[in-house]
Write a protein that holds these residues in place. Structure first.
Motif, PDB file in Angstrom:
ATOM      1  N   UNK A   1      18.817 -11.223 -35.294  1.00 14.85           N
ATOM      2  CA  UNK A   1      18.549 -11.217 -36.627  1.00 14.85           C
ATOM      3  C   UNK A   1      17.323 -12.408 -36.857  1.00 14.85           C
ATOM      4  N   UNK A   2      17.700 -13.549 -35.395  1.00 17.42           N
ATOM      5  CA  UNK A   2      16.837 -14.016 -35.644  1.00 17.42           C
ATOM      6  C   UNK A   2      16.167 -14.243 -34.653  1.00 17.42           C
ATOM      7  N   UNK A   3      16.043 -13.273 -32.704  1.00 14.97           N
ATOM      8  CA  UNK A   3      15.758 -12.994 -32.413  1.00 14.97           C
ATOM      9  C   UNK A   3      14.079 -12.074 -32.624  1.00 14.97           C
ATOM     10  N   UNK A   4      14.520 -11.498 -33.347  1.00 15.29           N
ATOM     11  CA  UNK A   4      13.414 -10.768 -33.815  1.00 15.29           C
ATOM     12  C   UNK A   4      12.459 -11.343 -34.514  1.00 15.29           C
ATOM     13  N   UNK A   5      12.763 -11.964 -35.611  1.00 14.79           N
ATOM     14  CA  UNK A   5      11.437 -13.045 -36.535  1.00 14.79           C
ATOM     15  C   UNK A   5      11.162 -13.967 -35.778  1.00 14.79           C
ATOM     16  N   UNK A   6      11.564 -14.631 -34.970  1.00 20.22           N
ATOM     17  CA  UNK A   6      10.544 -15.255 -33.614  1.00 20.22           C
ATOM     18  C   UNK A   6       9.272 -14.953 -32.394  1.00 20.22           C
ATOM     19  N   UNK A   7      10.027 -13.421 -32.435  1.00 19.75           N
ATOM     20  CA  UNK A   7       9.207 -12.812 -31.056  1.00 19.75           C
ATOM     21  C   UNK A   7       8.408 -12.054 -32.063  1.00 19.75           C
ATOM     22  N   UNK A   8       8.283 -11.608 -33.274  1.00 17.86           N
ATOM     23  CA  UNK A   8       7.352 -11.346 -34.633  1.00 17.86           C
ATOM     24  C   UNK A   8       6.123 -12.465 -35.253  1.00 17.86           C
ATOM     25  N   UNK A   9       7.185 -13.653 -34.883  1.00 13.01           N
ATOM     26  CA  UNK A   9       5.979 -15.110 -35.225  1.00 13.01           C
ATOM     27  C   UNK A   9       4.943 -15.338 -34.373  1.00 13.01           C
ATOM     28  N   UNK A  10       5.394 -14.913 -32.778  1.00  9.98           N
ATOM     29  CA  UNK A  10       4.545 -15.694 -31.698  1.00  9.98           C
ATOM     30  C   UNK A  10       3.740 -13.870 -31.278  1.00  9.98           C
ATOM     31  N   UNK A  11       3.476 -12.859 -31.345  1.00 10.50           N
ATOM     32  CA  UNK A  11       3.292 -11.877 -31.536  1.00 10.50           C
ATOM     33  C   UNK A  11       1.651 -11.935 -33.178  1.00 10.50           C
ATOM     34  N   UNK A  12       2.660 -12.450 -33.757  1.00 12.74           N
ATOM     35  CA  UNK A  12       1.655 -12.694 -34.863  1.00 12.74           C
ATOM     36  C   UNK A  12       0.391 -14.152 -34.435  1.00 12.74           C
ATOM     37  N   UNK A  13       0.978 -14.682 -33.796  1.00 15.53           N
ATOM     38  CA  UNK A  13       0.169 -15.970 -34.292  1.00 15.53           C
ATOM     39  C   UNK A  13      -0.541 -16.055 -32.984  1.00 15.53           C
ATOM     40  N   UNK A  14      -0.448 -14.946 -31.848  1.00 18.05           N
ATOM     41  CA  UNK A  14      -1.113 -14.219 -30.902  1.00 18.05           C
ATOM     42  C   UNK A  14      -2.460 -13.604 -31.514  1.00 18.05           C
ATOM     43  N   UNK A  15      -1.770 -12.627 -32.815  1.00 18.01           N
ATOM     44  CA  UNK A  15      -3.207 -12.286 -33.423  1.00 18.01           C
ATOM     45  C   UNK A  15      -4.007 -11.952 -34.453  1.00 18.01           C
ATOM     46  N   UNK A  16      -3.278 -13.479 -34.841  1.00 15.44           N
ATOM     47  CA  UNK A  16      -4.554 -14.367 -35.359  1.00 15.44           C
ATOM     48  C   UNK A  16      -5.032 -14.924 -35.266  1.00 15.44           C
ATOM     49  N   UNK A  17      -5.317 -15.491 -33.821  1.00 11.96           N
ATOM     50  CA  UNK A  17      -5.513 -16.255 -33.036  1.00 11.96           C
ATOM     51  C   UNK A  17      -7.105 -15.253 -32.330  1.00 11.96           C
ATOM     52  N   UNK A  18      -6.539 -14.417 -31.878  1.00 10.57           N
ATOM     53  CA  UNK A  18      -7.396 -13.503 -31.647  1.00 10.57           C
ATOM     54  C   UNK A  18      -8.129 -13.108 -32.520  1.00 10.57           C
ATOM     55  N   UNK A  19      -7.772 -12.308 -33.536  1.00 15.56           N
ATOM     56  CA  UNK A  19      -8.853 -12.286 -34.811  1.00 15.56           C
ATOM     57  C   UNK A  19     -10.275 -13.390 -35.174  1.00 15.56           C
ATOM     58  N   UNK A  20      -9.547 -13.911 -36.122  1.00 13.30           N
ATOM     59  CA  UNK A  20     -10.547 -16.071 -35.458  1.00 13.30           C
ATOM     60  C   UNK A  20     -11.576 -15.816 -34.788  1.00 13.30           C
ATOM     61  N   UNK A  21     -11.079 -15.882 -33.737  1.00 16.34           N
ATOM     62  CA  UNK A  21     -12.272 -15.466 -32.314  1.00 16.34           C
ATOM     63  C   UNK A  21     -12.969 -14.789 -32.885  1.00 16.34           C
ATOM     64  N   UNK A  22     -12.329 -13.414 -32.899  1.00 20.59           N
ATOM     65  CA  UNK A  22     -12.908 -12.142 -32.620  1.00 20.59           C
ATOM     66  C   UNK A  22     -14.711 -12.211 -33.789  1.00 20.59           C
ATOM     67  N   UNK A  23     -13.568 -13.193 -34.825  1.00 18.05           N
ATOM     68  CA  UNK A  23     -14.976 -13.155 -35.951  1.00 18.05           C
ATOM     69  C   UNK A  23     -15.959 -13.963 -36.057  1.00 18.05           C
ATOM     70  N   UNK A  24     -14.678 -15.390 -35.535  1.00 17.91           N
ATOM     71  CA  UNK A  24     -16.318 -16.441 -35.008  1.00 17.91           C
ATOM     72  C   UNK A  24     -16.816 -16.335 -34.138  1.00 17.91           C
ATOM     73  N   UNK A  25     -16.760 -15.935 -33.419  1.00 13.95           N
ATOM     74  CA  UNK A  25     -17.773 -15.403 -31.478  1.00 13.95           C
ATOM     75  C   UNK A  25     -18.369 -13.978 -31.702  1.00 13.95           C
ATOM     76  N   UNK A  26     -17.663 -13.029 -32.044  1.00 13.42           N
ATOM     77  CA  UNK A  26     -17.969 -11.927 -31.726  1.00 13.42           C
ATOM     78  C   UNK A  26     -19.097 -11.353 -33.004  1.00 13.42           C
ATOM     79  N   UNK A  27     -18.879 -12.276 -34.704  1.00 13.70           N
ATOM     80  CA  UNK A  27     -19.362 -11.325 -35.734  1.00 13.70           C
ATOM     81  C   UNK A  27     -20.363 -12.076 -36.155  1.00 13.70           C
ATOM     82  N   UNK A  28     -20.926 -13.754 -35.930  1.00 15.22           N
ATOM     83  CA  UNK A  28     -20.944 -14.791 -36.237  1.00 15.22           C
ATOM     84  C   UNK A  28     -22.355 -14.240 -37.619  1.00 15.22           C
ATOM     85  N   UNK A  29     -21.572 -15.643 -38.520  1.00 11.93           N
ATOM     86  CA  UNK A  29     -22.416 -14.708 -39.674  1.00 11.93           C
ATOM     87  C   UNK A  29     -22.742 -13.284 -40.259  1.00 11.93           C
TER      88      UNK A  29
END
Length: 201
Positions: A100-128
């Motif tokens: 019950x401690x491991x699964x939230x930590x794993x999901x947090x790591x996946x979410x952090x990477x996902x959010x980083x990639x989403x922000x990068x995609x929006x800023x670099x791939x679709x500026x403006x």
């Protein structure tokens, strides 16, 4: 849907108050679950969906360059949702304390990477371009709404009685959403999509 700039002091103050509320909003719920020793009538699925929805919500407010306090809110709320989700897994007997401690930590790591990639995609791939940002907003809004469905199902089964949600959580959550909405409202340019996310809450 222009990127927000020159954040007024009033918006910063209101956003900070809203963020403080959202930093502690789930703590009454976590405490109530712990004190009762169970998460009966508090669906783990609700906080799981809310945690996932914070990925597009966080990406949206960061790409839109809102006040720093507004940008921190989805991150903090997502972490608290994951803590509550892990607690629900443990107290319901579905997982040991370790898992019950491991699964939230794993999901947090996946979410952090996902959010980083989403922000990068929006800023670099679709500026403006606004359409991709609107799509991200739609996913965030849908996640917040869909996350409520398991709780409504629980209340329907109990003839409308709220047996699982802490009233302290609900009050602080409402205050956080209200102050955050007001922070957007005092901006020179009101973000209709961001404001709607807080109205949904």
């Amino acid at each position: 849907m222009a990127i927000q700039q020159d954040v007024p002091l009033a918006a910063q103050v209101l956003a900070t108050i809203g963020t403080i509320c959202w930093c502690v909003q789930l703590l009454p719920q976590i405490w109530q679950n712990y004190r009762r020793g169970n998460c009966i009538a508090f669906p783990a699925l609700t906080v799981f969906i809310w945690a996932i929805s914070e990925v597009p919500f966080g990406a949206y407010v960061i790409v839109q360059d809102h006040a720093m306090a507004i940008q921190l809110q989805p991150q903090i709320f997502g972490v608290l949702c994951l803590v509550c989700w892990g607690q629900c897994l443990w107290l319901s007997g579905k997982c040991s304390k370790l898992w019950a401690t491991f699964w939230p930590f794993l999901l947090a790591a996946v979410m952090a990477v996902g959010q980083f990639l989403l922000i990068w995609t929006l800023r670099v791939g679709y500026p403006g371009r606004t359409m991709p940002i609107k799509v991200v907003w739609a996913f965030a809004a849908a996640g917040l709404v869909v996350g409520l469905i398991p709780q409504y199902v629980q209340q329907f089964k109990r003839q409308g009685r709220n047996l699982g949600f802490s009233w302290g959580f609900l009050a602080v959550d409402l205050a956080g959403a209200l102050f955050s909405f007001l922070a957007m409202a005092v901006r020179k340019q009101f973000d209709v999509f961001g404001g709607t996310l807080y109205l949904i809450v």
